[in-house]
Design an enzyme around this catalytic site. Structure first.
Site, PDB file in Angstrom:
ATOM      1  N   ARG A 118      -9.965  -7.577   3.614  1.00 27.57           N
ATOM      2  CA  ARG A 118      -9.869  -6.510   4.620  1.00 27.57           C
ATOM      3  C   ARG A 118     -11.226  -5.853   4.877  1.00 27.57           C
ATOM      4  O   ARG A 118     -11.476  -5.353   5.973  1.00 27.57           O
ATOM      5  CB  ARG A 118      -8.838  -5.460   4.163  1.00 27.57           C
ATOM      6  CG  ARG A 118      -8.404  -4.468   5.261  1.00 27.57           C
ATOM      7  CD  ARG A 118      -7.202  -3.657   4.801  1.00 27.57           C
ATOM      8  NE  ARG A 118      -6.653  -2.793   5.829  1.00 27.57           N
ATOM      9  CZ  ARG A 118      -6.842  -1.472   5.886  1.00 27.57           C
ATOM     10  NH1 ARG A 118      -7.584  -0.869   4.980  1.00 27.57           N
ATOM     11  NH2 ARG A 118      -6.296  -0.750   6.854  1.00 27.57           N
TER      12      ARG A 118
ATOM     13  N   ILE B  86      -7.136  -0.248  12.547  1.00 27.32           N
ATOM     14  CA  ILE B  86      -6.665  -1.389  11.749  1.00 27.32           C
ATOM     15  C   ILE B  86      -5.493  -0.840  10.946  1.00 27.32           C
ATOM     16  O   ILE B  86      -5.589   0.228  10.332  1.00 27.32           O
ATOM     17  CB  ILE B  86      -7.798  -1.970  10.861  1.00 27.32           C
ATOM     18  CG1 ILE B  86      -7.295  -3.058   9.912  1.00 27.32           C
ATOM     19  CG2 ILE B  86      -8.524  -0.906  10.073  1.00 27.32           C
ATOM     20  CD1 ILE B  86      -8.450  -3.777   9.168  1.00 27.32           C
ATOM     21  N   SER B  87      -4.344  -1.527  10.984  1.00 26.73           N
ATOM     22  CA  SER B  87      -3.126  -0.994  10.366  1.00 26.73           C
ATOM     23  C   SER B  87      -3.285  -0.797   8.862  1.00 26.73           C
ATOM     24  O   SER B  87      -4.060  -1.497   8.203  1.00 26.73           O
ATOM     25  CB  SER B  87      -1.950  -1.936  10.607  1.00 26.73           C
ATOM     26  OG  SER B  87      -1.732  -2.122  11.984  1.00 26.73           O
ATOM     27  N   GLN B  88      -2.498   0.132   8.330  1.00 29.60           N
ATOM     28  CA  GLN B  88      -2.394   0.347   6.885  1.00 29.60           C
ATOM     29  C   GLN B  88      -1.910  -0.972   6.251  1.00 29.60           C
ATOM     30  O   GLN B  88      -0.997  -1.608   6.784  1.00 29.60           O
ATOM     31  CB  GLN B  88      -1.351   1.451   6.687  1.00 29.60           C
ATOM     32  CG  GLN B  88      -1.049   1.824   5.269  1.00 29.60           C
ATOM     33  CD  GLN B  88       0.177   2.754   5.212  1.00 29.60           C
ATOM     34  OE1 GLN B  88       0.875   2.941   6.206  1.00 29.60           O
ATOM     35  NE2 GLN B  88       0.413   3.328   4.063  1.00 29.60           N
TER      36      GLN B  88
END
Ligand code: SAH
Length: 234
Positions: A50, A76-78
């Site tokens: 990530r 950016i998603s969790q």
């Protein structure tokens, strides 16, 4: 710092630790620890770096339990939410998957480890370009990033076994339902308020009917498009 302190820091995945250790801690604490059990999903989350998908300057925060800013006011998603969507989509190795709202490309890289073929669609050209670059750097060869309005799906590559939507809309777009294969699964945040949605899963049965269930409360950026929220740019 004693070696015990060091082990504790690394174990908690704090900023500054080795990315591989922080990622492993993220999977244990944030993903498995919250009830995600699919071993393929846990494995994929443990392998995608990530830190290579976050915006410059945010690498130290890559394994924190939250979304992070990327360009153009998007996020950016969790990590947990990516895992929840992946598990909810019941992705099988042979599946063709569409991700709407590819952003940084992070979630697409996770899905690429689970499905045969991944198509990502992103409405903002600068982000589509960044996603392509990030995915190439991460070695995800089975993802193609398209630029356009994903509320209309991607008819030229339909039908899809799985459709995962990474932005929230007022309802599930008809185009996406049409492009779901019989037996297919669609997961999308739906809600009438900006930034607050329910994660909905829709399954299409073999006779073309739909079954809906609810995977919980979530908060996503808005899905902007012809079958979603109107944009400010017309
Ligand atoms: N999956 C991404 C999360 C990105 S946030 C990641 O892992 O980084 C959601 C993204 O949806 C934003 O980049 C936004 O530009 C995009 N988006 C919003 N409406 C869209 C639409 N109609 N079609 C395609 N992308 C859209």
């Amino acid at each position: 710092m004693t070696s015990d302190d060091h082990a504790r820091r690394v174990g908690q995945g704090e900023p500054g630790g080795d990315p591989d250790h922080r990622r492993a801690a993220m999977v244990t604490n944030q993903i498995a620890g919250r009830g995600i059990m699919d071993p393929r999903v846990l494995d994929a989350m443990g392998r995608v770096p990530r830190e290579r998908f976050v915006a410059p300057g945010y690498q130290a925060f890559a394994y924190e339990d939250r979304p992070l800013p990327i360009a153009e006011g998007q996020t950016i998603s969790q990590p947990y939410v990516v895992a929840l969507m992946a598990e909810g989509g019941r992705i099988r190795r042979e599946d063709k998957l569409l991700e709407v709202g590819t952003g940084s490309g992070y979630a697409a890289a996770v899905y690429a480890r689970l499905a045969r073929e991944v198509h990502g669609i992103e409405r903002l050209p600068a982000l589509a370009e960044t996603a392509r670059r990030n995915l190439t750097a991460a070695g995800a060869g089975n993802v193609e990033v398209h630029e356009g309005d994903g509320s209309l799906g991607l008819p030229e590559h339909a039908p899809f076994d799985v459709i995962l939507v990474a932005a929230g809309g007022p309802r599930i777009p008809a185009a996406l339902k049409e492009q779901l294969a019989p037996g297919g699964r669609l997961v999308m945040p739906v809600g009438t308020g900006y930034g607050r949605q329910t994660l909905i899963r829709l399954r299409r049965d073999e006779t073309g009917g739909f079954v809906q269930d609810d995977l919980g409360a979530v908060s996503f950026v808005p899905l902007v498009g012809r079958q979603a929220w109107p944009g400010t740019d017309g």
